[in-house]
Write a protein that holds these residues in place. Structure first.
Motif, PDB file in Angstrom:
ATOM      1  N   LYS A 202     -44.347 -51.756  32.941  1.00  0.00           N
ATOM      2  CA  LYS A 202     -44.029 -53.170  33.045  1.00  0.00           C
ATOM      3  C   LYS A 202     -45.105 -53.993  32.340  1.00  0.00           C
ATOM      4  CE  LYS A 202     -41.534 -52.919  37.451  1.00  0.00           C
ATOM      5  NZ  LYS A 202     -41.493 -53.375  38.864  1.00  0.00           N
ATOM      6  N   VAL A 203     -44.710 -55.174  31.858  1.00  0.00           N
ATOM      7  CA  VAL A 203     -45.663 -56.088  31.241  1.00  0.00           C
ATOM      8  C   VAL A 203     -45.271 -57.513  31.614  1.00  0.00           C
ATOM      9  CG1 VAL A 203     -44.381 -56.373  29.071  1.00  0.00           C
ATOM     10  CG2 VAL A 203     -46.866 -56.684  29.093  1.00  0.00           C
ATOM     11  N   THR A 204     -46.292 -58.358  31.800  1.00  0.00           N
ATOM     12  CA  THR A 204     -46.051 -59.772  32.086  1.00  0.00           C
ATOM     13  C   THR A 204     -45.939 -60.520  30.763  1.00  0.00           C
ATOM     14  OG1 THR A 204     -47.290 -59.641  34.159  1.00  0.00           O
ATOM     15  CG2 THR A 204     -46.927 -61.827  33.233  1.00  0.00           C
ATOM     16  N   THR A 205     -44.844 -61.230  30.581  1.00  0.00           N
ATOM     17  CA  THR A 205     -44.606 -61.920  29.319  1.00  0.00           C
ATOM     18  C   THR A 205     -45.414 -63.214  29.239  1.00  0.00           C
ATOM     19  OG1 THR A 205     -42.761 -63.283  30.090  1.00  0.00           O
ATOM     20  CG2 THR A 205     -42.253 -61.039  29.373  1.00  0.00           C
ATOM     21  N   ILE A 206     -45.333 -63.879  28.101  1.00  0.00           N
ATOM     22  CA  ILE A 206     -46.087 -65.102  27.865  1.00  0.00           C
ATOM     23  C   ILE A 206     -45.593 -66.230  28.774  1.00  0.00           C
ATOM     24  CG2 ILE A 206     -44.595 -66.016  26.029  1.00  0.00           C
ATOM     25  CD1 ILE A 206     -47.292 -66.724  24.547  1.00  0.00           C
ATOM     26  N   THR A 207     -44.381 -66.080  29.322  1.00  0.00           N
ATOM     27  CA  THR A 207     -43.845 -67.091  30.240  1.00  0.00           C
ATOM     28  C   THR A 207     -44.083 -66.724  31.701  1.00  0.00           C
ATOM     29  OG1 THR A 207     -41.656 -66.035  30.266  1.00  0.00           O
ATOM     30  CG2 THR A 207     -42.047 -67.747  28.603  1.00  0.00           C
ATOM     31  N   GLY A 208     -44.733 -65.573  31.945  1.00  0.00           N
ATOM     32  CA  GLY A 208     -45.049 -65.178  33.309  1.00  0.00           C
ATOM     33  C   GLY A 208     -44.056 -64.246  33.958  1.00  0.00           C
ATOM     34  N   ASN A 209     -43.007 -63.872  33.233  1.00  0.00           N
ATOM     35  CA  ASN A 209     -42.017 -62.953  33.781  1.00  0.00           C
ATOM     36  C   ASN A 209     -42.453 -61.503  33.577  1.00  0.00           C
ATOM     37  OD1 ASN A 209     -40.126 -64.971  34.572  1.00  0.00           O
ATOM     38  ND2 ASN A 209     -39.487 -65.170  32.434  1.00  0.00           N
ATOM     39  N   LYS A 210     -42.038 -60.626  34.478  1.00  0.00           N
ATOM     40  CA  LYS A 210     -42.321 -59.208  34.327  1.00  0.00           C
ATOM     41  C   LYS A 210     -41.086 -58.509  33.760  1.00  0.00           C
ATOM     42  CE  LYS A 210     -46.040 -58.256  37.596  1.00  0.00           C
ATOM     43  NZ  LYS A 210     -46.504 -57.376  38.696  1.00  0.00           N
ATOM     44  N   ILE A 211     -41.296 -57.755  32.684  1.00  0.00           N
ATOM     45  CA  ILE A 211     -40.187 -57.034  32.068  1.00  0.00           C
ATOM     46  C   ILE A 211     -40.569 -55.567  31.906  1.00  0.00           C
ATOM     47  CG2 ILE A 211     -39.338 -59.058  30.814  1.00  0.00           C
ATOM     48  CD1 ILE A 211     -40.662 -57.874  28.283  1.00  0.00           C
ATOM     49  N   LYS A 212     -39.558 -54.735  31.701  1.00  0.00           N
ATOM     50  CA  LYS A 212     -39.788 -53.316  31.508  1.00  0.00           C
ATOM     51  C   LYS A 212     -40.248 -53.068  30.072  1.00  0.00           C
ATOM     52  CE  LYS A 212     -37.514 -48.795  31.952  1.00  0.00           C
ATOM     53  NZ  LYS A 212     -38.575 -48.234  32.810  1.00  0.00           N
ATOM     54  N   VAL A 213     -41.226 -52.205  29.913  1.00  0.00           N
ATOM     55  CA  VAL A 213     -41.697 -51.810  28.592  1.00  0.00           C
ATOM     56  C   VAL A 213     -42.051 -50.331  28.646  1.00  0.00           C
ATOM     57  CG1 VAL A 213     -44.120 -52.405  29.049  1.00  0.00           C
ATOM     58  CG2 VAL A 213     -43.279 -52.386  26.704  1.00  0.00           C
ATOM     59  N   GLN A 214     -41.744 -49.627  27.589  1.00  0.00           N
ATOM     60  CA  GLN A 214     -41.975 -48.191  27.590  1.00  0.00           C
ATOM     61  C   GLN A 214     -42.355 -47.746  26.185  1.00  0.00           C
ATOM     62  OE1 GLN A 214     -38.657 -45.999  29.143  1.00  0.00           O
ATOM     63  NE2 GLN A 214     -39.819 -44.119  29.425  1.00  0.00           N
TER      64      GLN A 214
END
Length: 254
Positions: A202-214
């Motif tokens: 997971k990574v926190t985006t520039i807008t503060g949301n958490k998204i899946k990353v692999q």
């Protein structure tokens, strides 16, 4: 398991950007500039030689012919020009890998070319045409983007890359350097984010949301202030957390 990779050989003549020799002690793969955005015959030879000696996987890092702009300026090139430019750079790097007893493991385009292959199939296919005619066994290293998708459709080997110190948007792509806060600088934030990406995916985006990353690889930059110390902290933190540092080629063949 993760491959730690960094861009290298990006000096020119008497100018150097990073301490590649020390950085090669920390990484398991290297993206080596092929002379179009940085690098010259002497730098390429030295970087390849050290990478071979240290068992670091060698990747081609081709770009548009743009030494002045460090390959970050878009060039309106035809597919044929892109294909032949990439072939030229692969040939140059291959000469040094052959001379020093190594081989090219992967390819990942640099700068503006890298940005374009990620979103434009014309550019992506032009680079892939060069890869297929040069060596279809090369691993295509990129984000989950058009370049990676097109490579998979052709049956080429692929590996996904994540970025240690670049901001992500909510769509899972890195934020352009032309945007504010595109590059992260706080060491504590970067180290924790690397752990989150590799272990929790997971990574926190520039807008503060958490998204899946692999991904199979984690890209570090060695040209910022304190970059070597940061790279050491990132690697140590990953190892302490039980992450195995392993090159992408070995990962794909396990």
């Amino acid at each position: 398991m993760i491959d730690i990779v960094a861009d290298m050989g990006e000096g020119f003549g008497s100018y150097s950007i990073a301490d590649d020799s020390r950085l090669l002690d920390l990484v398991s793969s290297a993206n080596i500039a092929c002379g179009f955005h940085a690098g010259d015959p002497q730098i390429m030879s030295k970087t390849v030689k050290q990478a071979v000696e240290k068992g670091v996987g060698i990747g081609a890092h081709p770009s548009f012919p743009d030494l002045v702009g460090f390959g970050r300026r878009k060039i309106d090139a035809t597919p044929w020009e892109v294909t032949t430019d990439v072939l030229y750079q692969l040939g140059a790097l291959s000469a040094f890998t052959k001379a020093h007893g190594g081989k090219i493991q992967h390819i990942t385009p640099h700068g503006a070319l890298g940005n374009l292959v990620a979103i434009d199939r014309n550019y992506a296919n032009a680079v892939l045409d060069a890869v297929e005619s040069f060596d279809p066994k090369l691993i295509i290293l990129s984000q989950p983007d058009e370049f990676l998708f097109a490579a998979k459709e052709r049956g080429l080997k692929t590996a996904a890359i994540m970025f240690a110190d670049r901001s992500y948007n909510d769509e899972g792509r890195i934020v352009s350097r032309s945007e504010p806060n595109a590059v992260l600088h706080d060491p504590e934030i970067i180290v924790q984010r690397c752990l989150n990406m590799v272990i929790e995916q997971k990574v926190t985006t520039i807008t503060g949301n958490k998204i899946k990353v692999q991904g199979n690889a984690l890209l570090l930059h060695g040209d910022n202030k304190g970059a070597l110390e940061l790279a050491e902290k990132i690697k140590a933190s990953l190892v302490d957390a039980g992450v195995e540092i392993q090159g992408i080629e070995k990962q794909l063949f396990l």
